[in-house]
Design a protein around this motif. Structure first.
Motif, PDB file in Angstrom:
ATOM      1  N   LEU A  21       0.809  -1.218   0.000  1.00  0.00           N
ATOM      2  CA  LEU A  21       0.000   0.000   0.000  1.00  0.00           C
ATOM      3  C   LEU A  21       0.846   1.274   0.000  1.00  0.00           C
ATOM      4  CD1 LEU A  21      -2.702  -1.128   2.582  1.00  0.00           C
ATOM      5  CD2 LEU A  21      -2.840  -1.180   0.086  1.00  0.00           C
ATOM      6  N   ALA A  22       2.145   1.137  -0.182  1.00  0.00           N
ATOM      7  CA  ALA A  22       3.066   2.281  -0.129  1.00  0.00           C
ATOM      8  C   ALA A  22       2.680   3.389  -1.112  1.00  0.00           C
ATOM      9  CB  ALA A  22       4.495   1.823  -0.385  1.00  0.00           C
ATOM     10  N   ARG A  23       2.048   3.045  -2.201  1.00  0.00           N
ATOM     11  CA  ARG A  23       1.685   4.072  -3.189  1.00  0.00           C
ATOM     12  C   ARG A  23       0.682   5.082  -2.630  1.00  0.00           C
ATOM     13  NH1 ARG A  23      -0.847  -0.622  -4.870  1.00  0.00           N
ATOM     14  NH2 ARG A  23      -3.092  -0.492  -5.115  1.00  0.00           N
ATOM     15  N   PHE A  24       0.000   4.718  -1.549  1.00  0.00           N
ATOM     16  CA  PHE A  24      -0.960   5.628  -0.921  1.00  0.00           C
ATOM     17  C   PHE A  24      -0.341   6.451   0.211  1.00  0.00           C
ATOM     18  CE2 PHE A  24      -3.515   1.924  -2.353  1.00  0.00           C
ATOM     19  CZ  PHE A  24      -4.221   2.571  -3.351  1.00  0.00           C
ATOM     20  N   ALA A  25       0.858   6.092   0.628  1.00  0.00           N
ATOM     21  CA  ALA A  25       1.499   6.739   1.769  1.00  0.00           C
ATOM     22  C   ALA A  25       2.110   8.083   1.387  1.00  0.00           C
ATOM     23  CB  ALA A  25       2.577   5.830   2.351  1.00  0.00           C
ATOM     24  N   LEU A  26       2.134   8.973   2.361  1.00  0.00           N
ATOM     25  CA  LEU A  26       2.792  10.269   2.226  1.00  0.00           C
ATOM     26  C   LEU A  26       4.058  10.229   3.058  1.00  0.00           C
ATOM     27  CD1 LEU A  26      -0.360  12.471   2.914  1.00  0.00           C
ATOM     28  CD2 LEU A  26       0.530  11.756   0.688  1.00  0.00           C
ATOM     29  N   GLY A  27       5.074  10.961   2.660  1.00  0.00           N
ATOM     30  CA  GLY A  27       6.297  11.013   3.448  1.00  0.00           C
ATOM     31  C   GLY A  27       7.489  10.530   2.663  1.00  0.00           C
ATOM     32  N   GLY A  28       8.530  10.205   3.394  1.00  0.00           N
ATOM     33  CA  GLY A  28       9.781   9.830   2.759  1.00  0.00           C
ATOM     34  C   GLY A  28      10.384   8.572   3.351  1.00  0.00           C
ATOM     35  N   ASP A  29      11.704   8.513   3.313  1.00  0.00           N
ATOM     36  CA  ASP A  29      12.408   7.320   3.758  1.00  0.00           C
ATOM     37  C   ASP A  29      12.366   7.106   5.265  1.00  0.00           C
ATOM     38  OD1 ASP A  29      13.104   6.744   1.146  1.00  0.00           O
ATOM     39  OD2 ASP A  29      15.051   7.727   1.286  1.00  0.00           O
ATOM     40  N   ASP A  30      12.236   8.178   6.039  1.00  0.00           N
ATOM     41  CA  ASP A  30      12.315   8.058   7.495  1.00  0.00           C
ATOM     42  C   ASP A  30      10.981   8.135   8.221  1.00  0.00           C
ATOM     43  OD1 ASP A  30      15.088   7.775   7.479  1.00  0.00           O
ATOM     44  OD2 ASP A  30      15.367   9.937   7.405  1.00  0.00           O
ATOM     45  N   ALA A  31       9.969   8.739   7.610  1.00  0.00           N
ATOM     46  CA  ALA A  31       8.651   8.862   8.242  1.00  0.00           C
ATOM     47  C   ALA A  31       7.583   8.852   7.159  1.00  0.00           C
ATOM     48  CB  ALA A  31       8.553  10.143   9.054  1.00  0.00           C
ATOM     49  N   ARG A  32       6.496   8.172   7.443  1.00  0.00           N
ATOM     50  CA  ARG A  32       5.394   8.088   6.480  1.00  0.00           C
ATOM     51  C   ARG A  32       4.066   8.072   7.218  1.00  0.00           C
ATOM     52  NH1 ARG A  32       6.972   4.127   1.522  1.00  0.00           N
ATOM     53  NH2 ARG A  32       9.026   5.024   1.161  1.00  0.00           N
ATOM     54  N   CYS A  33       3.024   8.430   6.476  1.00  0.00           N
ATOM     55  CA  CYS A  33       1.665   8.332   7.007  1.00  0.00           C
ATOM     56  C   CYS A  33       0.719   8.130   5.832  1.00  0.00           C
ATOM     57  CB  CYS A  33       1.285   9.583   7.790  1.00  0.00           C
ATOM     58  SG  CYS A  33       1.157  11.071   6.763  1.00  0.00           S
ATOM     59  N   PHE A  34      -0.463   7.642   6.145  1.00  0.00           N
ATOM     60  CA  PHE A  34      -1.519   7.604   5.148  1.00  0.00           C
ATOM     61  C   PHE A  34      -2.245   8.938   5.232  1.00  0.00           C
ATOM     62  CE2 PHE A  34      -1.364   2.858   5.748  1.00  0.00           C
ATOM     63  CZ  PHE A  34      -0.938   2.573   4.466  1.00  0.00           C
ATOM     64  N   PRO A  35      -2.884   9.381   4.153  1.00  0.00           N
ATOM     65  CA  PRO A  35      -3.661  10.617   4.230  1.00  0.00           C
ATOM     66  C   PRO A  35      -4.681  10.514   5.377  1.00  0.00           C
ATOM     67  CG  PRO A  35      -3.489   9.892   1.953  1.00  0.00           C
ATOM     68  CD  PRO A  35      -2.931   8.790   2.815  1.00  0.00           C
ATOM     69  N   PRO A  36      -4.866  11.589   6.127  1.00  0.00           N
ATOM     70  CA  PRO A  36      -5.747  11.539   7.309  1.00  0.00           C
ATOM     71  C   PRO A  36      -7.174  11.099   7.007  1.00  0.00           C
ATOM     72  CG  PRO A  36      -4.590  13.640   7.204  1.00  0.00           C
ATOM     73  CD  PRO A  36      -4.259  12.887   5.950  1.00  0.00           C
ATOM     74  N   ASP A  37      -7.671  11.383   5.814  1.00  0.00           N
ATOM     75  CA  ASP A  37      -9.035  10.966   5.493  1.00  0.00           C
ATOM     76  C   ASP A  37      -9.118   9.484   5.128  1.00  0.00           C
ATOM     77  OD1 ASP A  37      -7.600  11.584   3.155  1.00  0.00           O
ATOM     78  OD2 ASP A  37      -9.432  11.958   2.022  1.00  0.00           O
ATOM     79  N   VAL A  38      -7.969   8.833   4.987  1.00  0.00           N
ATOM     80  CA  VAL A  38      -7.929   7.404   4.665  1.00  0.00           C
ATOM     81  C   VAL A  38      -7.719   6.582   5.930  1.00  0.00           C
ATOM     82  CG1 VAL A  38      -6.637   5.619   3.420  1.00  0.00           C
ATOM     83  CG2 VAL A  38      -7.057   7.834   2.345  1.00  0.00           C
ATOM     84  N   CYS A  39      -6.718   6.947   6.719  1.00  0.00           N
ATOM     85  CA  CYS A  39      -6.360   6.166   7.896  1.00  0.00           C
ATOM     86  C   CYS A  39      -5.458   7.004   8.801  1.00  0.00           C
ATOM     87  CB  CYS A  39      -5.636   4.908   7.444  1.00  0.00           C
ATOM     88  SG  CYS A  39      -5.280   3.768   8.753  1.00  0.00           S
ATOM     89  N   PRO A  40      -5.624   6.933  10.108  1.00  0.00           N
ATOM     90  CA  PRO A  40      -4.828   7.771  11.019  1.00  0.00           C
ATOM     91  C   PRO A  40      -3.453   7.199  11.371  1.00  0.00           C
ATOM     92  CG  PRO A  40      -6.411   6.527  12.274  1.00  0.00           C
ATOM     93  CD  PRO A  40      -6.666   6.210  10.815  1.00  0.00           C
ATOM     94  N   PHE A  41      -2.903   6.307  10.559  1.00  0.00           N
ATOM     95  CA  PHE A  41      -1.611   5.697  10.872  1.00  0.00           C
ATOM     96  C   PHE A  41      -0.448   6.557  10.423  1.00  0.00           C
ATOM     97  CE2 PHE A  41      -3.414   1.118  10.433  1.00  0.00           C
ATOM     98  CZ  PHE A  41      -4.044   1.252  11.648  1.00  0.00           C
ATOM     99  N   SER A  42       0.579   6.608  11.270  1.00  0.00           N
ATOM    100  CA  SER A  42       1.857   7.198  10.885  1.00  0.00           C
ATOM    101  C   SER A  42       2.944   6.375  11.554  1.00  0.00           C
ATOM    102  CB  SER A  42       1.949   8.667  11.299  1.00  0.00           C
ATOM    103  OG  SER A  42       1.896   8.776  12.702  1.00  0.00           O
TER     104      SER A  42
END
Length: 56
Positions: A21-42
């Motif tokens: 699901l990495a294609r939906f993640a925001l961020g870079g090599d050290d920190a990532r999150c899913f868009p807040p309207d999709v999922c609250p994970f970081s």
């Protein structure tokens, strides 16, 4: 002895953000999150030394 599933479960959130699901993640090599309207994970690659963006 560790299995591939054990490694994934060691940090399930990071594995979700960098796996299939990495294609939906925001961020870079050290920190990532899913868009807040999709999922609250970081997650950070290494919480012992989190990136500056996560510390703030």
């Amino acid at each position: 002895m560790s299995t591939p599933d054990d490694v994934i479960l060691d940090d399930a959130t990071w594995s979700a953000l960098t796996g299939p699901l990495a294609r939906f993640a925001l961020g870079g090599d050290d920190a990532r999150c899913f868009p807040p309207d999709v999922c609250p994970f970081s997650a950070a690659r290494d919480w012992r030394d989190p990136p500056r963006s996560v510390r703030q």
